[in-house]
Design a protein around this motif. Structure first.
Motif, short mmCIF file in Angstrom:
data_model
loop_
_atom_site.label_atom_id
_atom_site.label_comp_id
_atom_site.label_asym_id
_atom_site.label_seq_id
_atom_site.Cartn_x
_atom_site.Cartn_y
_atom_site.Cartn_z
N LEU A 186 0.83 -1.21 0.00
CA LEU A 186 0.00 0.00 0.00
C LEU A 186 0.86 1.26 0.00
O LEU A 186 0.58 2.21 -0.71
CB LEU A 186 -0.94 -0.01 1.22
CG LEU A 186 -1.93 1.13 1.30
CD1 LEU A 186 -2.89 1.09 0.12
CD2 LEU A 186 -2.71 1.04 2.60
N GLN A 244 2.27 1.74 -3.46
CA GLN A 244 1.24 2.25 -4.36
C GLN A 244 0.99 3.74 -4.12
O GLN A 244 0.84 4.52 -5.05
CB GLN A 244 -0.06 1.45 -4.20
CG GLN A 244 0.00 0.08 -4.78
CD GLN A 244 -1.30 -0.68 -4.58
OE1 GLN A 244 -2.18 -0.25 -3.84
NE2 GLN A 244 -1.42 -1.84 -5.24
N LEU A 245 0.95 4.11 -2.85
CA LEU A 245 0.75 5.52 -2.50
C LEU A 245 1.92 6.36 -2.99
O LEU A 245 1.71 7.44 -3.56
CB LEU A 245 0.57 5.66 -0.98
CG LEU A 245 0.24 7.04 -0.46
CD1 LEU A 245 -1.08 7.53 -1.06
CD2 LEU A 245 0.16 7.05 1.05
#
Length: 186
Positions: free
Chosen positions: A8, A11-12
């Motif tokens: 995550l 991805q951020l």
């Protein structure tokens, strides 16, 4: 759980990078070519600050920056600058200024200067207000400043300025410190 949060986070980070690159490319190839695409000379912008970089780095005041840009581009009748991503037109030629303020005002209402009349009422003057308020003030003041009336006022204004100048000299001879508020109240 650790692998999920790391994925995550990646991805951020990828999303932030993509947005940053897209913003940079938009500013460099679209926003900062607005004036040059119209054949108008422009100051060289610094991404993402536009023409304001010297002001934001405290090297110059806004007034100094505008004076320097005017000196650099004074051969041109007009030139373009950027306040961050916003394009602004600077007019140097008095004839163009007169034309804009009289015949083409509808197309040039926004002066591009932030002001809050509620907190600074003196900024609500004819040079800074926009739109219908400007038109209303201009309609009120125009009859006051006709050529004949201005010429008639000149001698009175000059006499008052001469008296003020003499009074300032007297005050300076009395003391090195002159309280202008008291002087102007007389």
């Amino acid at each position: 759980m650790g692998l999920f949060s790391a994925n995550l986070l990646l991805q951020l980070l990828g999303l932030i990078t993509a947005i940053s690159v897209a913003t940079y490319l938009y500013l460099k190839h679209v926003a900062y070519h607005y004036w040059s695409s119209k054949g108008i000379t422009q100051s060289e912008p610094v991404i993402p600050f536009g023409s304001l970089w010297p002001v934001l780095t405290a090297k110059k005041s806004v007034g100094q920056l505008m004076s320097d840009l005017y000196s650099k581009f004074k051969k041109n009748r007009i030139f373009g600058i950027y306040s961050f991503h916003k394009a602004s037109l600077v007019v140097c030629d008095p004839e163009v200024i007169r034309f804009i303020l009289t015949k083409e005002f509808r197309a040039f209402q926004d002066r591009g200067i932030y002001r809050n009349e509620k907190f600074e009422p003196l900024l609500g003057n004819i040079f800074l207000v926009e739109g219908l308020k400007w038109r209303h003030l201009r309609a009120k003041f125009s009859p006051t400043f006709t050529t004949v009336k201005t010429k008639n006022m000149f001698s009175t204004v000059r006499k008052i300025a001469d008296n003020l100048s003499k009074q300032i000299v007297k005050e300076i001879n009395r003391s090195d410190l002159v309280e202008m508020k008291d002087l102007m109240a007389r």
